[in-house]
Write a protein that holds these residues in place. Structure first.
Motif, PDB file in Angstrom:
ATOM      1  N   LYS A 156       0.850  -1.180   0.000  1.00 60.45           N
ATOM      2  CA  LYS A 156       0.000   0.000   0.000  1.00 60.45           C
ATOM      3  C   LYS A 156       0.897   1.244   0.000  1.00 60.45           C
ATOM      4  O   LYS A 156       2.028   1.155   0.443  1.00 60.45           O
ATOM      5  N   PRO A 157       0.420   2.416  -0.423  1.00 65.40           N
ATOM      6  CA  PRO A 157      -0.908   2.670  -0.972  1.00 65.40           C
ATOM      7  C   PRO A 157      -1.078   2.119  -2.397  1.00 65.40           C
ATOM      8  O   PRO A 157      -0.137   2.183  -3.182  1.00 65.40           O
ATOM      9  N   PHE A 158      -2.252   1.583  -2.673  1.00 65.36           N
ATOM     10  CA  PHE A 158      -2.518   1.010  -3.983  1.00 65.36           C
ATOM     11  C   PHE A 158      -2.739   2.123  -5.015  1.00 65.36           C
ATOM     12  O   PHE A 158      -3.444   3.082  -4.745  1.00 65.36           O
ATOM     13  N   ARG A 160      -4.472   2.089  -7.563  1.00 60.08           N
ATOM     14  CA  ARG A 160      -5.843   2.132  -8.065  1.00 60.08           C
ATOM     15  C   ARG A 160      -6.715   3.157  -7.332  1.00 60.08           C
ATOM     16  O   ARG A 160      -7.814   3.449  -7.792  1.00 60.08           O
ATOM     17  N   ARG A 161      -6.242   3.686  -6.180  1.00 60.77           N
ATOM     18  CA  ARG A 161      -7.125   4.531  -5.366  1.00 60.77           C
ATOM     19  C   ARG A 161      -7.062   6.003  -5.729  1.00 60.77           C
ATOM     20  O   ARG A 161      -7.970   6.768  -5.447  1.00 60.77           O
ATOM     21  N   TRP A 162      -5.950   6.447  -6.250  1.00 63.09           N
ATOM     22  CA  TRP A 162      -5.741   7.873  -6.512  1.00 63.09           C
ATOM     23  C   TRP A 162      -4.629   8.001  -7.520  1.00 63.09           C
ATOM     24  O   TRP A 162      -3.712   7.179  -7.446  1.00 63.09           O
ATOM     25  N   GLY A 165      -9.094   7.194  -9.061  1.00 63.77           N
ATOM     26  CA  GLY A 165      -9.665   6.139  -8.228  1.00 63.77           C
ATOM     27  C   GLY A 165     -11.152   5.979  -8.382  1.00 63.77           C
ATOM     28  O   GLY A 165     -11.901   6.234  -7.456  1.00 63.77           O
ATOM     29  N   ASN A 267       0.850  -3.317   4.434  1.00 63.14           N
ATOM     30  CA  ASN A 267       0.626  -1.992   4.998  1.00 63.14           C
ATOM     31  C   ASN A 267       1.898  -1.171   5.069  1.00 63.14           C
ATOM     32  O   ASN A 267       3.002  -1.715   5.101  1.00 63.14           O
ATOM     33  N   LEU A 270       2.856   2.925   9.473  1.00 60.92           N
ATOM     34  CA  LEU A 270       1.828   3.520  10.323  1.00 60.92           C
ATOM     35  C   LEU A 270       0.506   2.779  10.194  1.00 60.92           C
ATOM     36  O   LEU A 270      -0.232   2.628  11.167  1.00 60.92           O
ATOM     37  N   GLN A 271       0.192   2.314   9.004  1.00 61.96           N
ATOM     38  CA  GLN A 271      -1.105   1.663   8.794  1.00 61.96           C
ATOM     39  C   GLN A 271      -1.291   0.421   9.667  1.00 61.96           C
ATOM     40  O   GLN A 271      -2.414  -0.013   9.898  1.00 61.96           O
ATOM     41  N   MET A 273      -0.795   0.301  12.773  1.00 59.87           N
ATOM     42  CA  MET A 273      -1.201   0.654  14.144  1.00 59.87           C
ATOM     43  C   MET A 273      -2.661   0.280  14.420  1.00 59.87           C
ATOM     44  O   MET A 273      -2.933  -0.456  15.375  1.00 59.87           O
ATOM     45  N   TYR A 275      -4.437  -1.836  12.933  1.00 62.58           N
ATOM     46  CA  TYR A 275      -4.609  -3.282  12.812  1.00 62.58           C
ATOM     47  C   TYR A 275      -4.198  -3.997  14.097  1.00 62.58           C
ATOM     48  O   TYR A 275      -4.764  -5.037  14.441  1.00 62.58           O
ATOM     49  N   TYR A 505       2.003  10.840   7.809  1.00 64.17           N
ATOM     50  CA  TYR A 505       1.459   9.534   7.452  1.00 64.17           C
ATOM     51  C   TYR A 505       2.523   8.638   6.830  1.00 64.17           C
ATOM     52  O   TYR A 505       2.270   7.486   6.546  1.00 64.17           O
TER      53      TYR A 505
ATOM     54  N   PRO B  97      -5.610   2.813   6.026  1.00 64.40           N
ATOM     55  CA  PRO B  97      -5.061   1.449   6.157  1.00 64.40           C
ATOM     56  C   PRO B  97      -5.771   0.391   5.306  1.00 64.40           C
ATOM     57  O   PRO B  97      -5.105  -0.375   4.630  1.00 64.40           O
ATOM     58  N   GLN B  99      -7.470   0.923   2.701  1.00 61.75           N
ATOM     59  CA  GLN B  99      -7.545   1.434   1.326  1.00 61.75           C
ATOM     60  C   GLN B  99      -8.985   1.488   0.821  1.00 61.75           C
ATOM     61  O   GLN B  99      -9.306   0.985  -0.265  1.00 61.75           O
ATOM     62  N   ILE B 101     -10.672   4.455   0.554  1.00 60.49           N
ATOM     63  CA  ILE B 101     -10.997   5.767  -0.014  1.00 60.49           C
ATOM     64  C   ILE B 101     -10.588   5.770  -1.491  1.00 60.49           C
ATOM     65  O   ILE B 101      -9.453   5.396  -1.816  1.00 60.49           O
ATOM     66  N   TRP B 102     -11.494   6.154  -2.336  1.00 59.52           N
ATOM     67  CA  TRP B 102     -11.239   6.199  -3.775  1.00 59.52           C
ATOM     68  C   TRP B 102     -11.483   7.632  -4.242  1.00 59.52           C
ATOM     69  O   TRP B 102     -12.556   8.184  -4.017  1.00 59.52           O
ATOM     70  N   ILE B 103     -10.492   8.221  -4.901  1.00 58.75           N
ATOM     71  CA  ILE B 103     -10.636   9.616  -5.320  1.00 58.75           C
ATOM     72  C   ILE B 103     -10.256   9.750  -6.792  1.00 58.75           C
ATOM     73  O   ILE B 103      -9.211   9.254  -7.221  1.00 58.75           O
ATOM     74  N   VAL B 104     -11.098  10.430  -7.540  1.00 62.02           N
ATOM     75  CA  VAL B 104     -10.723  10.841  -8.895  1.00 62.02           C
ATOM     76  C   VAL B 104     -10.343  12.313  -8.807  1.00 62.02           C
ATOM     77  O   VAL B 104     -11.156  13.143  -8.390  1.00 62.02           O
ATOM     78  N   MET B 129     -12.311   1.061   8.714  1.00 59.99           N
ATOM     79  CA  MET B 129     -12.114   0.534  10.053  1.00 59.99           C
ATOM     80  C   MET B 129     -12.203   1.637  11.109  1.00 59.99           C
ATOM     81  O   MET B 129     -11.824   1.437  12.263  1.00 59.99           O
ATOM     82  N   PHE B 133      -7.428   8.027  10.529  1.00 60.42           N
ATOM     83  CA  PHE B 133      -6.212   8.549   9.889  1.00 60.42           C
ATOM     84  C   PHE B 133      -6.528   9.603   8.834  1.00 60.42           C
ATOM     85  O   PHE B 133      -5.817  10.592   8.706  1.00 60.42           O
ATOM     86  N   TYR B 137      -4.663  13.244   9.034  1.00 60.58           N
ATOM     87  CA  TYR B 137      -3.571  13.678   8.161  1.00 60.58           C
ATOM     88  C   TYR B 137      -4.017  14.563   7.013  1.00 60.58           C
ATOM     89  O   TYR B 137      -3.195  15.016   6.237  1.00 60.58           O
TER      90      TYR B 137
END
Ligand code: SF4
Ligand code: SF4
Lengths: 581, 199
Positions: A156-158, A160-162, A165, A267, A270-271, A273, A275, A505, B97, B99, B101-104, B129, B133, B137
């Motif tokens: 991560k970060p993947f 695909r998200r941003w 995304g 992860n 920090l991610q 934590m 978990y 982060y 953590p 993942q 959140i999805w943003i365009v 979860m 975070f 941030y």
């Protein structure tokens, strides 16, 4: 307590020429042993050097170097720093390493875990079955080249998200099955499983029937769980009974397994934590601490002074509510249905109110950050804590004492039941209250201090009979000690910043390894971490007390009545979130 | 020692608690339940007797820092327009953590260059979860953690930007201290900026 000679001054390489060398990789410590000499080395370390206590054993997959390593962290029960050593084999199956179970029986489950998740064959292990996955599962899911069904990316970060995304559901993107790699020549349509339970039942002591006094008697096998109210979650024990007496017992676990460590390696630092909150979900505060401690060790950063006090306060409050619940639930297991448990819940609710106010959540606290904590304790919460530790909790613990300790039924159900001697407790790597109830005054807060515990005046609680009654009493003792620590901490907490680092982060962690250990309410909680300097850990291993403490379960149960098994399991204080990971 | 003494001692404890329950009820004379003071008393160090909150008729007030699911903030313009604070910088999506959140990222249709506005924003609330975070941030105070915990539903909870947006005034009402602190910091920053441009 004598100060042990620091491990660095021992030249073990000279003692075992050609077989042992110092681990000189940057950021690493300890020794590397060849598998051929491993047992001889381990014997020497235990008998000559006095490292009698194996606390952690785990595998690390160094895929790029084609190397499968097994790491051992051993300590002395007289206290002091530990010794780390490793052995390794090329990463081509079969990967064979000798089992150290003959030297430290506590290696039992931990070796099974390494076999299950990494495919390391421990030669000489008497019962090397899978432990968290089911028998018949293909592959070893902690290996670096293993991919889960909804695999997205290695870390991560993947992407695909941003920034592009557009949301898609995981099952739409990777329809279940697409990510599964079968062995060449394997056809799932034609596959018929061997009965996965067969190996389990074979591992139990032989079922037998005999004729006594002209009456034919059979042993019977009973499956307690996985759906059973007394197993504190989805846990199962297969028991062989002779009448009502336990002859043999095997715990079966993993029903709540989610490959926590794999998630941890995907992860960022920090991610992980939040978990860790989900391990022992009664004690997210101490879980956070263990992880923060291991990462802080790797980073070499200090912790803000005020945060150190806050950490102690939160950890000790957590210990008190854990022990209260343990005692309440233990009474449930003994048949005193829910009165003590609900009394315990009242005090726990008041403690959780404080956790919620400072961290934002009652149980999933996610409160610690590297170098400190996320936010300060407000005045209101501090006052509440003072009310609790100076007024309410001592009163209530005393009330519990009056309610239970001398109760004749409790005494007769607990006294002398399922004893474990000090030698056995050490050999089985028992930790925490379970170890101390057997007469070993080993408490990490004193034996290998972390945080600022060296500034507080408290005693290591210890009891000497090692039976169920002492396992109950030790919890009461420990609550009294926690109150002592809390009273000192809330009086002397200084003003000041609550973090030594700027909030960020991302985390820069230099390459190396570290083992961070805290005295959790259930026992030693350890995190073994390997960093390659990247934003994500290369190895993230959790040594949980619930898991290792069960190693001695069979030993404790043999010869007791089946009704006592329920209470014995209860007194080990397991929580499935950290047992199954 | 007399056998049974321990049991009697224990029974004494339960009996006392039983009586205390009624004494406390009497002392509060009807006010012990369904009133804010009654609820506060029942979760204080002096609480005796029945602890239980009679949910949903009664609700335990949540502290300011309580976090459940995130929401996005907008400032209300003078003509009722919604000025979304989010710049689609992507920090929350990277920090998240699980993942979820999805943003365009927004782009200018003419130039194709990024603009500080999200063109799409989803939070998969079933995966979230509630770690907080994203709110911790976000450099623009654009995403915060909500207090509403009654979100059970029969369907999956994928929240898009319309589900996520709430006015800043709502944020100020659930987290007054945080809001005041952030406003102060913002004003100080602006003042410093103004002083600099004047100099
Ligand atoms: S919510 Fe904040 S962190 Fe997330 S993209 Fe928007 S501005 Fe960036
Ligand atoms: S609260 Fe945590 S899990 Fe939920 S969206 Fe924010 S960062 Fe992700």
């Amino acid at each position: 307590m004598t100060t042990p000679a620091p491990a660095e001054t021992l030249d073990l390489a000279a003692r075992f020429p050609g077989a042992v060398s110092a681990d000189t990789r940057p950021g690493y410590t300890g020794w590397i042993v060849t598998p051929e000499k491993l047992l001889e080395f381990a014997q020497f370390v235990r008998d000559e050097l006095g490292y009698d206590y194996l606390v952690n054993l785990c595998a690390v997959d160094y895929l790029p170097e084609n190397r499968m390593e097994v790491v051992y962290n051993v300590f002395k029960t007289t206290g002091g720093p530990g010794l780390t050593f490793k052995t390794w084999a090329p990463r081509t199956d079969p990967i064979e390493i000798p089992s150290v179970i003959s030297i430290w029986p506590g290696a039992d489950f931990q070796e099974r875990e390494a076999w299950d998740l990494y495919g390391v064959k421990f030669i000489g292990h008497p019962d090397l079955r899978r432990i968290l996955m089911w028998e018949g599962f293909e592959g070893h899911p902690m290996r670096k080249d293993w991919q889960e069904a909804f695999y997205d990316e290695d870390v991560k970060p993947f992407k695909r998200r941003w920034p592009d995304g557009k949301h898609v559901y995981a099952e739409k993107r990777a329809v279940y099955g697409d990510n599964i790699n079968f062995k060449p020549g394997f056809d799932p349509e034609k596959w018929t499983p061997t009965d996965p339970e067969e190996a389990l039942y074979k591992s139990l002591k032989k079922y037998k029937s005999e004729t006594t006094d002209g009456i034919e008697t059979d042993h019977i096998i009973v499956n307690m769980g996985p759906q059973h109210p007394s197993t504190h979650g989805v846990f199962r024990a297969v028991v062989v009974l002779d009448g009502e007496t336990v002859v043999s017992l095997k715990p079966v676990m993993g029903y709540l397994h989610r490959n926590h460590e794999k998630i941890g390696e995907r992860n960022t630092w920090l991610q992980n934590m939040p978990y860790t909150d989900r391990l022992d979900y009664f004690n997210s505060m101490t879980n956070n601490w263990g992880y923060a401690l291991a990462v802080e060790k790797l980073m070499g950063i200090p912790v803000a002074e005020r945060a150190e006090y806050i950490r102690v306060i939160m950890a000790e409050l957590s210990r008190i509510q854990n022990h209260l619940i343990l005692i309440g639930m233990l009474l449930n297991d003994l048949g005193a249905y829910f009165t003590p448990a609900l009394y315990a819940f009242e005090e726990r609710e008041l403690i959780l109110d404080v956790f919620e106010a400072v961290s934002g959540s009652r149980m999933m606290c996610n409160y610690f950050r590297f170098g400190g904590v996320v936010r300060d304790i407000d005045e209101d919460s501090l006052r509440k804590i003072k009310d609790l530790v100076f007024d309410r909790l001592p009163r209530k613990i005393e009330e519990f004492d009056r309610l239970l300790t001398e109760n004749e039924i409790i005494v007769s159900r607990l006294k002398g039941v399922a004893p474990l001697t000090a030698e056995e407790a050490i050999a089985y790597s028992m930790a925490g209250p379970m170890l101390r109830a057997s007469g070993v005054p080993y408490d990490i807060r004193r034996a290998d201090p972390y945080g600022i515990y060296d500034r507080f005046d408290f005693d290591v609680a210890v009891r000497y009979n090692g039976d169920m009654y002492d396992r109950y009493l030790i919890r009461v003792d420990e609550m009294h000690q926690s109150i002592r620590i809390l009273q000192q901490a809330v009086k002397s907490i200084p003003e000041g910043p609550i973090a030594s680092q700027k909030p960020s982060y991302t985390t820069k962690v230099p390459p190396g390894e570290s083992y961070g250990r805290v005295e959790g309410p259930k026992g030693e909680l350890g995190f073994y971490l390997v960093s390659t300097g990247k934003p994500n850990p290369w190895r993230y291993h959790v040594r949980t007390p619930s898991f290792v403490n069960l190693t001695a379960l069979e030993k404790m149960c043999i010869g007791t009545k089946i009704a006592d098994f329920v209470a014995i399991l209860g007194a080990v204080d397991i929580v499935l979130g950290e047992l199954d990971r | 020692m007399m056998t049974g003494k321990g049991i009697l001692k224990g029974l004494g404890v339960t009996l006392k608690r039983f009586i205390d329950t009624y004494l406390d009820d009497l002392r509060w004379w009807g006010k012990r339940y369904y009133t804010p003071e009654g609820i506060a008393h029942r979760s204080s160090k002096d609480a005796k007797g029945v602890f239980t909150i009679q949910y949903p008729e009664e609700k335990l007030p949540v502290p300011e820092e309580f976090r459940y699911k995130p929401f996005l903030l907008y400032d209300e313009g003078p003509n009722g327009e919604q000025n979304i604070r989010c710049t689609s910088c992507g920090i929350c999506a990277k920090a998240c953590p699980p993942q979820c959140i999805w943003i365009v990222r927004g782009t200018d249709p003419q130039t194709g260059r990024p603009v500080p506005q999200p063109a799409g924003f989803w939070i998969d609330a079933d995966i979230c979860m509630s770690c907080g975070f994203c709110a911790e941030y976000c450099p623009f105070d654009a995403i915060k953690m909500d207090h509403n915990y009654e979100v059970a539903s029969y369907t999956r909870n994928l929240m898009d930007i319309n589900d996520l947006l709430k006015p800043v005034s709502y944020y100020a009402s659930i987290r007054p201290l945080n809001y005041a602190r952030e406003e102060e910091a913002r004003k100080a920053k602006e003042a410093a900026k103004a002083a600099k441009s004047q100099a």
